[in-house]
Scaffold this active site. Structure first.
Site, PDB file in Angstrom:
ATOM      1  N   HIS A  67      -0.974   1.615   5.094  1.00  7.61           N
ATOM      2  CA  HIS A  67       0.234   1.372   5.866  1.00  7.61           C
ATOM      3  C   HIS A  67       1.103   0.246   5.284  1.00  7.61           C
ATOM      4  O   HIS A  67       2.310   0.389   5.116  1.00  7.61           O
ATOM      5  CB  HIS A  67      -0.185   1.029   7.282  1.00  7.61           C
ATOM      6  CG  HIS A  67       0.902   1.232   8.236  1.00  7.61           C
ATOM      7  ND1 HIS A  67       1.250   2.478   8.692  1.00  7.61           N
ATOM      8  CD2 HIS A  67       1.778   0.362   8.752  1.00  7.61           C
ATOM      9  CE1 HIS A  67       2.277   2.351   9.473  1.00  7.61           C
ATOM     10  NE2 HIS A  67       2.620   1.079   9.539  1.00  7.61           N
ATOM     11  N   GLU A 122      -1.814  19.629   0.310  1.00  3.44           N
ATOM     12  CA  GLU A 122      -2.524  18.379   0.030  1.00  3.44           C
ATOM     13  C   GLU A 122      -4.017  18.606  -0.050  1.00  3.44           C
ATOM     14  O   GLU A 122      -4.782  17.702  -0.367  1.00  3.44           O
ATOM     15  CB  GLU A 122      -2.190  17.270   1.043  1.00  3.44           C
ATOM     16  CG  GLU A 122      -1.587  17.704   2.332  1.00  3.44           C
ATOM     17  CD  GLU A 122      -1.088  16.555   3.210  1.00  3.44           C
ATOM     18  OE1 GLU A 122      -0.893  15.442   2.719  1.00  3.44           O
ATOM     19  OE2 GLU A 122      -0.923  16.811   4.414  1.00  3.44           O
ATOM     20  N   ASP A 165      -2.603  12.697  -0.687  1.00  2.00           N
ATOM     21  CA  ASP A 165      -3.871  13.294  -0.282  1.00  2.00           C
ATOM     22  C   ASP A 165      -4.412  14.234  -1.350  1.00  2.00           C
ATOM     23  O   ASP A 165      -5.608  14.265  -1.613  1.00  2.00           O
ATOM     24  CB  ASP A 165      -3.700  14.046   1.045  1.00  2.00           C
ATOM     25  CG  ASP A 165      -3.825  13.102   2.225  1.00  2.00           C
ATOM     26  OD1 ASP A 165      -4.782  12.306   2.235  1.00  2.00           O
ATOM     27  OD2 ASP A 165      -2.965  13.138   3.117  1.00  2.00           O
ATOM     28  N   CYS A 218       6.512  14.907  -1.860  1.00  2.00           N
ATOM     29  CA  CYS A 218       6.824  13.756  -1.002  1.00  2.00           C
ATOM     30  C   CYS A 218       5.738  12.688  -1.054  1.00  2.00           C
ATOM     31  O   CYS A 218       5.720  11.791  -0.223  1.00  2.00           O
ATOM     32  CB  CYS A 218       7.086  14.203   0.428  1.00  2.00           C
ATOM     33  SG  CYS A 218       5.688  15.012   1.188  1.00  2.00           S
TER      34      CYS A 218
HETATM   35  C1  PEP Z   1       0.753  12.728   1.092  1.00  2.00           C
HETATM   36  O1  PEP Z   1      -0.417  12.909   1.403  1.00  2.00           O
HETATM   37  O2  PEP Z   1       1.159  12.725  -0.091  1.00  2.00           O
HETATM   38  C2  PEP Z   1       1.778  12.479   2.105  1.00  2.00           C
HETATM   39  C3  PEP Z   1       3.055  12.430   1.809  1.00  2.00           C
HETATM   40  O3  PEP Z   1       1.353  12.269   3.364  1.00  2.00           O
HETATM   41  P1  PEP Z   1       0.692  10.901   3.872  1.00  2.00           P
HETATM   42  O4  PEP Z   1       0.860   9.867   2.797  1.00  2.00           O
HETATM   43  O5  PEP Z   1       1.417  10.549   5.112  1.00  2.00           O
HETATM   44  O6  PEP Z   1      -0.709  11.319   4.093  1.00  2.00           O
HETATM   45 MG    MG Z   2      -0.951  13.358   3.432  1.00  2.00          MG
END
Ligand code: PEP
Ligand code: MG
Length: 586
Positions: free
Chosen positions: A189, A435, A459, A506
């Site tokens: 975070h 992911e 992930d 993303c």
């Molecule tokens: C990811 O897993 O790349 C993602 C964008 O989601 P998060 O980082 O919120 O798990």
């Molecule tokens: Mg993720």
């Protein structure tokens, strides 16, 4: 000097501000009789101060983030005012001659023992709230932690074990120039918050808290992961120079925010932002994003004292859509579990392997009413966008074709119900996140029932490499630029492009210059990243042609190790017009 994981690039020099767990001096003596009254007064004064602070936070966060996010501070105020809580501490001061801080410490120990006996996860979560209040009180009682002391003038470097969501919200109060945490890594975070604000940060610096005092001078090197405490004059001046260069470079890149997002050979790109709330949506607009490619809704839940209902969600989604550039937003349904839990979803027990367990979409399926509430709120909020397809809905951690089919039919049912109820809504494109390696391998079949694809590389990398993304001990394995990860990414992008399925990435790697170029070479045209990275990625795109990126990729695919790939890409970047090295995390 200490070393951790570089999680947000740049260099910062400033005054340390330590967020300790409650700090109790083990040598503290029992109070003398004549000290009791003064200690009671000190405790009351701390309660008054914390009460005022919590009220100010409620107002500020309520205004800036929304009522839901502010609610957690109301819960904390209720705990602070609870007479059982206060009377116990007062009793120990008077009867056992404990200092107020030692009393608070004992209270927390008692609660911890008590709560450990309950299976009720909601109650256990409340222990975290009690701890928050105790830590705040303790901060006022302790000599080392006075948020208004003169030691805290000027730019601050926050040093903490790990940042809680509520602390991250509160960080807006002070001028934070750097963040150092004992735990966490790239995708925790604190790291995500730091990157979205362009603040240099280092995570996973084990054992640093006992070495730093609030008021110390501290250097954070978010490129190499180095943290220096009270550097000597020479080191200090070297880092101050780097900091000045970093700030100048940030400014220089910020000037690029209005550049059109296209490559040197004129190929248009979509450079989008990852956001956690309304303030980030505004930052995305200020940084020149074309829209929001990932809105992580879990923040809304993590900072809520109970379940946010449909109307509350509707209000916040509307605000997000309004604040986002072009009103373009991809909303992701709740992605919780693994390391993050929400009390009201009844995590009955601690799982042995939370990242492989009951998280994300799996948890949403188990709570269909709750899931439907979120879907309805999104469909209703989408009606406030001015054009079709500006709002999209995306589902995390999709593993099988059946899951994506199930999602579709749940959305259809929600639409039918809204229609029957005569409530205004809009149909939106439904996307899947890739992911989980299984979904990447079977993507050609699963994507037939998805309108778009978004690669969650944070992930995906951890699952491909079997290396926890938040564990600094294995961060050398959790590397997006490793040969197997690049092969899988290339495969995913090819599959989507061949099937005419819109695809975005993303994960955090979208904002890394090395990865950005390689993804471009793979044929990716939509990138979603922390807002602070957008101007520099627009600049980078503008000086590289797709042909050049393809050539770099072809060479990289011949290399056998991550180290070779990074070295090769560093060389490539240094031949380009801009020096990105200050902005790279190694
Ligand atoms: C990811 O897993 O790349 C993602 C964008 O989601 P998060 O980082 O919120 O798990
Ligand atoms: Mg993720």
């Amino acid at each position: 000097m200490r070393k951790g994981v570089a999680v947000s690039p740049g260099v910062a020099v400033g005054t340390a501000y330590c967020i300790h767990e409650i700090f109790v001096d083990p040598d503290a003596k029992r109070l003398a009789d004549r000290e009791v009254t003064a200690e009671l007064a000190r405790y009351e004064a701390a309660r008054d101060r914390v009460g005022a602070e919590l009220q100010a936070l409620q107002q500020k966060v309520g205004k800036q983030v929304g009522r839901e996010a502010a609610a957690i501070f109301a819960v904390h105020e209720a705990i602070l005012r609870d007479s059982a809580f206060t009377n116990r501490v007062r009793g120990w001061i008077v009867n056992d001659r404990l200092t107020a801080q030692a009393g608070l410490h004992r209270l927390l120990e008692e609660y911890t023992a008590l709560f450990a006996r309950t299976d009720d996860e909601y109650l256990r979560e409340r222990l975290g709230d009690v701890r928050d209040v105790v830590v705040r009180l303790s901060a006022y009682l302790s000599d080392v932690l006075k948020p208004d002391s003169t030691a805290l003038q000027g730019p601050l470097i926050v040093v903490a074990d790990e940042l809680l969501p509520s602390q991250a919200v509160a960080l807006g109060d002070v001028e934070v120039q750097g963040i150092v945490t004992q735990r966490g890594s790239q995708t925790s975070h604190a790291a995500i918050i730091a990157r979205s604000r362009g603040i240099p940060a280092v995570a996973g610096v084990q054992g640093i808290l006992p070495l730093v005092k609030t008021g110390d001078t501290i250097v954070v090197d978010g490129r190499s992961g180095v943290v220096v405490i009270n550097p000597d004059a020479e080191v200090l001046s070297a880092y101050l120079k780097l900091q000045r260069e970093f700030v100048a470079l940030q400014g220089q890149f910020a000037e690029n925010r209005d550049l059109p997002a296209k490559t040197a050979d004129g190929v248009p790109l979509a450079i989008l932002a990852n956001i956690n709330g309304v303030a980030d949506a505004e930052a995305a607009a200020a940084m020149g994003a074309a829209g929001v490619g990932l809105y992580r809704t879990e923040y809304l839940y993590l900072t809520h004292h109970d379940v946010p209902d449909e109307e509350e969600q509707l209000e916040i989604y509307r605000r997000i859509i309004k604040a986002s550039p072009g009103h373009v937003v991809t909303i992701r349904t709740l992605d919780i579990g693994g390391d993050k839990t929400v009390p009201f979803l009844g995590h009955a027990h601690q799982e042995a392997n939370p990242f492989l367990g009951w998280r994300s979409i799996r948890l949403s399926f188990e709570n269909p009413e709750f899931f439907a509430t979120q879907i309805r709120a999104v469909l209703r909020a989408a009606a406030s966008a001015s054009e079709q397809d500006q709002v999209r809905l995306m589902f995390p951690m999709i593993t099988t074709l059946e899951e994506m089919r199930r999602v579709r039919s749940m959305v259809r049912r929600s639409e039918q119900r809204l229609e029957r109820e005569g409530i205004e809504f809009r149909r939106v494109p439904l996307g899947m996140m890739v992911e989980v390696p299984a979904a990447a391998i079977s993507l050609d079949t699963i994507m037939e029932v998805a309108d778009f694809v978004s690669i969650g590389s944070n992930d995906l990398v951890q699952y491909l490499m079997a290396a926890d993304r938040d564990n600094p001990k294995v961060s050398h394995l959790c590397q997006p630029l490793s040969p197997p990860v690049l092969r899988v990414l290339r495969q995913i992008i090819r599959t989507c492009n061949a099937g005419d399925k819109p695809v975005t990435l993303c994960g955090e790697m979208a904002g890394n210059p090395h990865a950005f170029l390689l993804l471009l070479g793979m044929g990716l045209r939509q990138f979603s990243m922390s807002p602070a990275f957008i101007p520099r990625m627009k600049k980078l795109a503008s000086i590289v042609s797709c042909k050049q990126a393809e050539k770099m990729l072809a060479s990289v695919m011949e290399l056998k190790t991550t180290a070779q790939i990074k070295r090769f890409m560093s060389n490539q970047l240094s031949t380009l017009a801009f020096d990105f090295s200050l902005l790279e995390s190694s």
